[in-house]
Design an enzyme around this catalytic site. Structure first.
Site, PDB file in Angstrom:
ATOM      1  N   ASP A  91       1.012  -1.055   0.329  1.00  0.00           N
ATOM      2  CA  ASP A  91      -0.138  -0.102  -0.024  1.00  0.00           C
ATOM      3  C   ASP A  91       0.927   1.264  -0.786  1.00  0.00           C
ATOM      4  OD1 ASP A  91      -2.367   1.480   0.100  1.00  0.00           O
ATOM      5  OD2 ASP A  91      -2.568   1.381   1.967  1.00  0.00           O
ATOM      6  N   HIS A  92       0.802   2.018  -0.755  1.00  0.00           N
ATOM      7  CA  HIS A  92       1.370   3.167  -1.034  1.00  0.00           C
ATOM      8  C   HIS A  92       2.851   3.791  -1.120  1.00  0.00           C
ATOM      9  CE1 HIS A  92      -1.867   6.218  -0.325  1.00  0.00           C
ATOM     10  NE2 HIS A  92      -2.093   5.418  -0.093  1.00  0.00           N
ATOM     11  N   GLU A 139      -1.321   5.665  -8.780  1.00  0.00           N
ATOM     12  CA  GLU A 139      -2.449   6.767  -8.262  1.00  0.00           C
ATOM     13  C   GLU A 139      -1.875   8.119  -8.850  1.00  0.00           C
ATOM     14  OE1 GLU A 139      -2.290   7.063  -3.671  1.00  0.00           O
ATOM     15  OE2 GLU A 139      -2.622   9.397  -4.154  1.00  0.00           O
ATOM     16  N   HIS A 198      -7.161  10.185   3.985  1.00  0.00           N
ATOM     17  CA  HIS A 198      -6.847   9.060   4.751  1.00  0.00           C
ATOM     18  C   HIS A 198      -7.521   9.372   6.383  1.00  0.00           C
ATOM     19  CE1 HIS A 198      -3.936   8.012   2.018  1.00  0.00           C
ATOM     20  NE2 HIS A 198      -5.153   6.798   1.638  1.00  0.00           N
ATOM     21  N   VAL A 246      -9.687   0.406   3.383  1.00  0.00           N
ATOM     22  CA  VAL A 246     -10.275   0.463   5.060  1.00  0.00           C
ATOM     23  C   VAL A 246      -8.438   0.368   5.724  1.00  0.00           C
ATOM     24  CG1 VAL A 246     -11.207   0.156   6.359  1.00  0.00           C
ATOM     25  CG2 VAL A 246     -12.525   0.428   4.539  1.00  0.00           C
ATOM     26  N   THR A 274      -7.941   2.912   9.105  1.00  0.00           N
ATOM     27  CA  THR A 274      -8.550   3.411  10.493  1.00  0.00           C
ATOM     28  C   THR A 274      -9.306   2.880  11.017  1.00  0.00           C
ATOM     29  OG1 THR A 274      -7.601   6.369   9.145  1.00  0.00           O
ATOM     30  CG2 THR A 274      -8.890   6.228  11.280  1.00  0.00           C
TER      31      THR A 274
HETATM   32  P1  13P Z   1      -8.226   4.923   5.827  1.00  0.00           P
HETATM   33  O1  13P Z   1      -7.466   4.702   7.005  1.00  0.00           O
HETATM   34  O2  13P Z   1      -8.918   6.543   6.471  1.00  0.00           O
HETATM   35  O3  13P Z   1      -9.336   3.989   6.215  1.00  0.00           O
HETATM   36  O4  13P Z   1      -7.233   5.281   4.406  1.00  0.00           O
HETATM   37  C1  13P Z   1      -6.967   3.601   4.708  1.00  0.00           C
HETATM   38  C2  13P Z   1      -6.231   3.857   3.061  1.00  0.00           C
HETATM   39  O5  13P Z   1      -6.879   4.312   2.297  1.00  0.00           O
HETATM   40  C3  13P Z   1      -5.198   3.477   2.757  1.00  0.00           C
HETATM   41  O6  13P Z   1      -3.884   3.437   1.792  1.00  0.00           O
END
Ligand code: 13P
Length: 294
Positions: A84-85, A135, A177, A230, A232
């Site tokens: 992720d990222h 992205e 985020h 998702v 957080t």
């Molecule tokens: P949230 O933490 O807002 O759910 O976002 C998660 C996210 O986009 C991870 O790449």
């Protein structure tokens, strides 16, 4: 069953639902998400940020844990292990380590550099059957408590990056985020529609899935979003369940109460169950329940 994310997201796009991407932090998180996906017969994506991978000792540990857990739990639904990222180096490292999918986040780079690096990673990842998320238009975040709107991507730039052969695209549409501020303007569904038109049939990714009202999630899926991230939300419910357990004194044995509530397996259980419930709620909302192709 570990797979890349390409087919599951093509199926989602064609079927007008979204696959949940849930970030993992440790064994409990991973087990909670995998068991819920299996119970609901849903495909799932396990997201790993560079920071979370470091916390778990490194990419090799993450790959070994997820592969072994997938086998030992007898998971048959499609599971993608996704960076992720990631920056350029992290994406390369994950391709080597055995991830089945990577996100290269070049959104903070000049667009031409984002294009060049994405192109290089697509060639490398695809040579090993690994899917690639790119992205355009950074996802917003809260800095010093101030965030009114996330960045909004340019459909023309989206079109250019999709032409590189990426498998799915994260395009900022005002999403952020973390927790959304009171004055958040909502998702730019009109821009999403333009991006979807400009990029053809590619699955689109919605980051910042925590706190977006359900009707906006449904509208985003309707306009081409096939993967929703998702993180957080799971952290919040895990923390709250753990706080409640401790506040009830369950982790503190006394001479009158010799229950071993401080045993980590007991201490972490309420949070584990809370993550399962949250993932189930999201999978139902995203429409992925029963969509695992056997
Ligand atoms: P949230 O933490 O807002 O759910 O976002 C998660 C996210 O986009 C991870 O790449």
């Amino acid at each position: 069953m570990l797979v890349n994310a390409t087919q599951m997201l093509k199926d989602a796009k064609a079927g007008h639902y979204a696959v949940g991407h849930f970030n993992i932090n440790n064994l409990e998180w991973t087990k909670a998400i995998l068991t819920t996906a299996q119970k609901l017969n849903s495909p799932v994506i396990l997201g790993v940020s560079m920071g979370a991978a470091k916390y778990m000792c490194g990419y090799d540990v993450v790959v070994a844990m997820v592969r072994a857990m997938d086998k030992d739990l007898g998971i048959t639904v499609p599971v993608a292990l996704h960076l992720d990222h990631g920056n350029f180096e992290a994406a390369k490292a994950c391709i080597e380590a055995g991830f089945t999918s990577v996100m290269f986040d070049g959104s903070s780079l000049p667009f031409e550099e984002n294009i060049e690096k994405t192109k290089e990673l697509v060639a490398l990842a695809h040579s090993k059957g690994i899917s690639v998320e790119a992205e355009v238009g950074a996802i917003g975040g809260t800095e010093d408590g101030v965030t009114a709107d996330g960045e909004v991507a340019d459909p023309e730039e989206c079109k250019k990056i999709v032409a590189l052969g990426i498998d799915f695209l994260a395009a900022g549409i005002g999403n952020i985020h973390g927790i959304y501020p009171k004055n958040w303007k909502g998702l730019h569904i009109d821009v999403l529609r333009k991006i979807n038109e400009a990029t053809g049939n590619i699955p689109l990714v919605l980051h910042g899935g925590t706190g977006i009202p359900d009707d906006q999630i449904v509208a985003a899926i309707h306009e081409g979003v096939s993967k929703i991230n998702v993180n957080t939300d799971c952290q919040l419910v895990f923390a709250q369940a753990t706080i409640d357990y401790c506040a009830a004194g369950k982790a503190n044995p006394t001479a009158d109460n010799l229950e071993k509530g401080y045993d980590p397996r007991k201490l972490l259980k309420p949070g584990y169950l809370a993550i399962q419930a949250k993932v189930e709620e999201k999978m139902k909302l995203f429409g992925s329940v029963g969509k695992a192709v056997k």
